[in-house]
Enzyme design. Structure first.
Site, PDB file in Angstrom:
ATOM      1  N   LEU A 138       0.840  -1.202   0.000  1.00 24.08           N
ATOM      2  CA  LEU A 138       0.000   0.000   0.000  1.00 24.08           C
ATOM      3  C   LEU A 138       0.870   1.245   0.000  1.00 24.08           C
ATOM      4  O   LEU A 138       1.900   1.298   0.673  1.00 24.08           O
ATOM      5  CB  LEU A 138      -0.870   0.052   1.257  1.00 24.08           C
ATOM      6  CG  LEU A 138      -2.030  -0.920   1.397  1.00 24.08           C
ATOM      7  CD1 LEU A 138      -2.833  -0.571   2.642  1.00 24.08           C
ATOM      8  CD2 LEU A 138      -2.922  -0.888   0.176  1.00 24.08           C
ATOM      9  N   TYR A 234      13.639  11.797   2.882  1.00 23.19           N
ATOM     10  CA  TYR A 234      13.122  10.428   2.846  1.00 23.19           C
ATOM     11  C   TYR A 234      13.489   9.659   4.120  1.00 23.19           C
ATOM     12  O   TYR A 234      12.727   9.654   5.081  1.00 23.19           O
ATOM     13  CB  TYR A 234      13.544   9.671   1.562  1.00 23.19           C
ATOM     14  CG  TYR A 234      12.610   8.505   1.365  1.00 23.19           C
ATOM     15  CD1 TYR A 234      11.510   8.590   0.529  1.00 23.19           C
ATOM     16  CD2 TYR A 234      12.757   7.337   2.119  1.00 23.19           C
ATOM     17  CE1 TYR A 234      10.591   7.554   0.435  1.00 23.19           C
ATOM     18  CE2 TYR A 234      11.843   6.300   2.038  1.00 23.19           C
ATOM     19  CZ  TYR A 234      10.776   6.402   1.192  1.00 23.19           C
ATOM     20  OH  TYR A 234       9.860   5.382   1.112  1.00 23.19           O
ATOM     21  N   THR A 274       6.622   5.908  -9.758  1.00 23.20           N
ATOM     22  CA  THR A 274       5.264   5.376  -9.563  1.00 23.20           C
ATOM     23  C   THR A 274       4.403   6.573  -9.172  1.00 23.20           C
ATOM     24  O   THR A 274       4.913   7.673  -8.948  1.00 23.20           O
ATOM     25  CB  THR A 274       5.183   4.315  -8.435  1.00 23.20           C
ATOM     26  OG1 THR A 274       5.469   4.942  -7.196  1.00 23.20           O
ATOM     27  CG2 THR A 274       6.129   3.159  -8.657  1.00 23.20           C
TER      28      THR A 274
HETATM   29  P1  NAI Z   1       1.646   2.870  -6.038  1.00 27.26           P
HETATM   30  O1  NAI Z   1       1.056   4.210  -5.781  1.00 27.26           O
HETATM   31  O2  NAI Z   1       1.992   2.500  -7.429  1.00 27.26           O
HETATM   32  O3  NAI Z   1       0.625   1.716  -5.494  1.00 27.26           O
HETATM   33  C1  NAI Z   1      -0.129   1.866  -4.357  1.00 27.26           C
HETATM   34  C2  NAI Z   1      -1.201   0.770  -4.281  1.00 27.26           C
HETATM   35  O4  NAI Z   1      -1.910   0.932  -3.033  1.00 27.26           O
HETATM   36  C3  NAI Z   1      -2.268   0.830  -5.387  1.00 27.26           C
HETATM   37  O5  NAI Z   1      -2.634  -0.487  -5.744  1.00 27.26           O
HETATM   38  C4  NAI Z   1      -3.455   1.509  -4.707  1.00 27.26           C
HETATM   39  O6  NAI Z   1      -4.737   1.193  -5.239  1.00 27.26           O
HETATM   40  C5  NAI Z   1      -3.306   0.926  -3.308  1.00 27.26           C
HETATM   41  N1  NAI Z   1      -3.973   1.718  -2.267  1.00 27.26           N
HETATM   42  C6  NAI Z   1      -3.696   2.967  -1.837  1.00 27.26           C
HETATM   43  N2  NAI Z   1      -4.521   3.309  -0.813  1.00 27.26           N
HETATM   44  C7  NAI Z   1      -5.333   2.237  -0.597  1.00 27.26           C
HETATM   45  C8  NAI Z   1      -6.373   1.956   0.310  1.00 27.26           C
HETATM   46  N3  NAI Z   1      -6.760   2.829   1.235  1.00 27.26           N
HETATM   47  N4  NAI Z   1      -6.987   0.748   0.214  1.00 27.26           N
HETATM   48  C9  NAI Z   1      -6.636  -0.175  -0.720  1.00 27.26           C
HETATM   49  N5  NAI Z   1      -5.628   0.039  -1.583  1.00 27.26           N
HETATM   50  C10 NAI Z   1      -4.996   1.218  -1.524  1.00 27.26           C
HETATM   51  O7  NAI Z   1       2.864   2.752  -5.057  1.00 27.26           O
HETATM   52  P2  NAI Z   1       4.286   2.009  -5.098  1.00 27.26           P
HETATM   53  O8  NAI Z   1       5.316   3.004  -5.420  1.00 27.26           O
HETATM   54  O9  NAI Z   1       4.212   0.738  -5.846  1.00 27.26           O
HETATM   55  O10 NAI Z   1       4.471   1.708  -3.541  1.00 27.26           O
HETATM   56  C11 NAI Z   1       4.184   0.466  -2.928  1.00 27.26           C
HETATM   57  C12 NAI Z   1       5.129   0.269  -1.757  1.00 27.26           C
HETATM   58  O11 NAI Z   1       6.476   0.215  -2.258  1.00 27.26           O
HETATM   59  C13 NAI Z   1       5.091   1.430  -0.746  1.00 27.26           C
HETATM   60  O12 NAI Z   1       5.240   0.907   0.555  1.00 27.26           O
HETATM   61  C14 NAI Z   1       6.332   2.230  -1.124  1.00 27.26           C
HETATM   62  O13 NAI Z   1       6.836   2.985  -0.048  1.00 27.26           O
HETATM   63  C15 NAI Z   1       7.278   1.107  -1.506  1.00 27.26           C
HETATM   64  N6  NAI Z   1       8.444   1.522  -2.314  1.00 27.26           N
HETATM   65  C16 NAI Z   1       8.295   2.372  -3.388  1.00 27.26           C
HETATM   66  C17 NAI Z   1       9.423   2.786  -4.091  1.00 27.26           C
HETATM   67  C18 NAI Z   1       9.315   3.703  -5.266  1.00 27.26           C
HETATM   68  O14 NAI Z   1      10.328   4.275  -5.664  1.00 27.26           O
HETATM   69  N7  NAI Z   1       8.161   3.858  -5.852  1.00 27.26           N
HETATM   70  C19 NAI Z   1      10.783   2.319  -3.718  1.00 27.26           C
HETATM   71  C20 NAI Z   1      10.791   1.354  -2.652  1.00 27.26           C
HETATM   72  C21 NAI Z   1       9.663   1.007  -1.954  1.00 27.26           C
END
Ligand code: NAI
Length: 395
Positions: A138, A234, A274
């Site tokens: 999430l 961050y 993302t």
């Molecule tokens: P994203 O924004 O692409 O995906 C987020 C997901 O969470 C989506 O499927 C969305 O529908 C869902 N979501 C959001 N609020 C919700 C709710 N209340 N109920 C149900 N679903 C909900 O994000 P991303 O970047 O893939 O991030 C996912 C994880 O990866 C996070 O913990 C982020 O911190 C971590 N991360 C991200 C990095 C990046 O550079 N984008 C790097 C390393 C870790």
């Protein structure tokens, strides 16, 4: 209708169903090209519709022939109004999974709520009996706490001192100074409430109490560390405190899973474009420089490559290697000393004039539009497109 991108700052308020479907197909093709992974067979992905969560769902389904349940919070389409990209991605994913004979169902709603947790448990009981992997992916700006009803909002702020450096407006390419005031204690607590480990633990506790977790069950949540350049906003900022909490929670969850030989992990992933990361100041400039250096060194990866490596070489390898803090690392190539040395040199030189040469702003922009199904190769954007696309298991 003819669908064009309409951006507002770091979000795009339209998305293209054919482009999103093509993105999903491209990720499936990548996973199929890498061969089978001896992984989990019944998988729940929380945050399954975009970014790392979507890549995880695709890797489980098409890498390990897994049945998947995806939970996400996306906007459905209406006549004349496009859905959010995650909706179209999930519609395309389910169609591809069904076509391949794989079980795939989705739940669209607030994963932080008790209701959605209960609905998910019910679905598992009816269709899968037990699951052997939960991916927790999430990313949300806010969370309504299911017990107190309080709505917590997360912030992206430094702690202690005002942070001053530079960032880029990736639409215009203008590099400009950025200054962010330090947070309050309340900001830290709120950000931990949204992006820390409490909700992950609530999910696993409820699933375990309902008896739907199989022996040798695994769960993984995603975290980020990153370099010194982004540290103040961050890892040492409000979001970093939430990630510390998430990482600590992995140990607490593992303790509760001992009697089913289960384990909870945090995987530290690479910085990628993302919908969530575009919102973090400084990160777009860092990512533009990082992309350039990683592409030149042939070590660039997107979400799907990262998750394929996480599953094949870490999570389902004969031994799951972790760092001294117990975390799985697939940010290893991003954090390589030679890559980071080069990025910090470029960081000093980056300004509006130099960025198009020394950074991969074009790559950043492309990835940004791709998130919403735009600028995807092979898609005819002139073509009249049906915007009301349904997700088979939801409609
Ligand atoms: P994203 O924004 O692409 O995906 C987020 C997901 O969470 C989506 O499927 C969305 O529908 C869902 N979501 C959001 N609020 C919700 C709710 N209340 N109920 C149900 N679903 C909900 O994000 P991303 O970047 O893939 O991030 C996912 C994880 O990866 C996070 O913990 C982020 O911190 C971590 N991360 C991200 C990095 C990046 O550079 N984008 C790097 C390393 C870790």
């Amino acid at each position: 209708m003819i669908i064009e991108p309409r951006t507002r700052g770091f979000i795009c308020i339209t998305s293209h169903p054919t482009g999103c479907a093509q993105n999903v197909k491209n990720q499936i093709n990548y996973i199929q090209s890498k061969g089978k992974i001896e992984g989990a067979k019944k998988v729940l992905v929380i945050g399954a519709s975009t970014g790392f969560g979507l890549a995880s769902r695709i890797t489980s389904a098409f890498g390990s022939d897994a049945a998947t349940i995806g939970v996400f919070f996306e906007k459905p389409p209406a006549k004349g109004k496009t859905a959010s990209a995650g909706w179209y991605n999930s519609a395309a994913f389910e169609k591809e999974a069904n076509h391949a004979g794989l079980y795939a169902k989705s739940i669209n709603g607030d994963a932080f709520s008790n209701e959605i947790k209960e609905e998910t448990i019910q679905l598992i009981k009816e269709d899968l009996e037990q699951i052997d992997l939960v991916i927790y992916s999430l990313a949300s700006p806010a969370r309504t706490h299911p017990e107190t009803g309080i709505r917590h909002k997360s912030t992206l702020k430094p702690i202690g001192n005002t942070f001053t450096d530079k960032t880029v407006d990736f639409h215009t390419g203008v590099v400009k100074p950025v200054s962010i005031d330090p947070c309050s204690d309340e900001d830290i607590a709120n950000t931990i409430a949204v992006m820390g480990g409490e909700d992950w633990k609530m999910w696993i506790t409820k699933l375990k109490n309902a008896g739907v977790l199989a022996t040798n069950f695994k769960t993984v949540a995603y975290s980020y560390i990153g370099p010194e350049i982004t540290e103040a906003v961050y890892r040492k900022g409000t979001i970093g405190m939430a990630k510390n909490d998430l990482e600590k929670t992995a140990f607490e969850i593992s303790d509760t899973l001992k009697n089913i030989d289960g384990q909870a992990f945090v995987s530290v992933n690479k910085a990628l474009v993302t919908q969530s990361s575009s919102a973090i100041p400084v990160i777009p400039l860092y990512i533009s420089l990082l992309y350039k250096v990683m592409k030149e060194n042939n070590v660039h990866e997107g979400c799907i490559e990262q998750i394929q490596r996480l599953y094949a070489d870490r999570l389902f390898a004969s031994e799951t290697l972790t760092d001294t803090e117990g975390r799985i690392r697939v940010d290893d190539w991003e954090m390589r000393a030679d890559i980071q040395d080069e990025v910090s040199k470029l960081w000093k030189a980056a300004d509006t004039d130099s960025l198009s040469q020394i950074g991969d702003l074009e790559g950043y922009r492309n990835d940004f539009f791709n998130l919403f199904g735009f600028k995807v190769d092979g898609v005819n954007y002139e073509e009249d497109t049906e915007e009301v696309v349904l997700i088979p298991s939801i409609s």
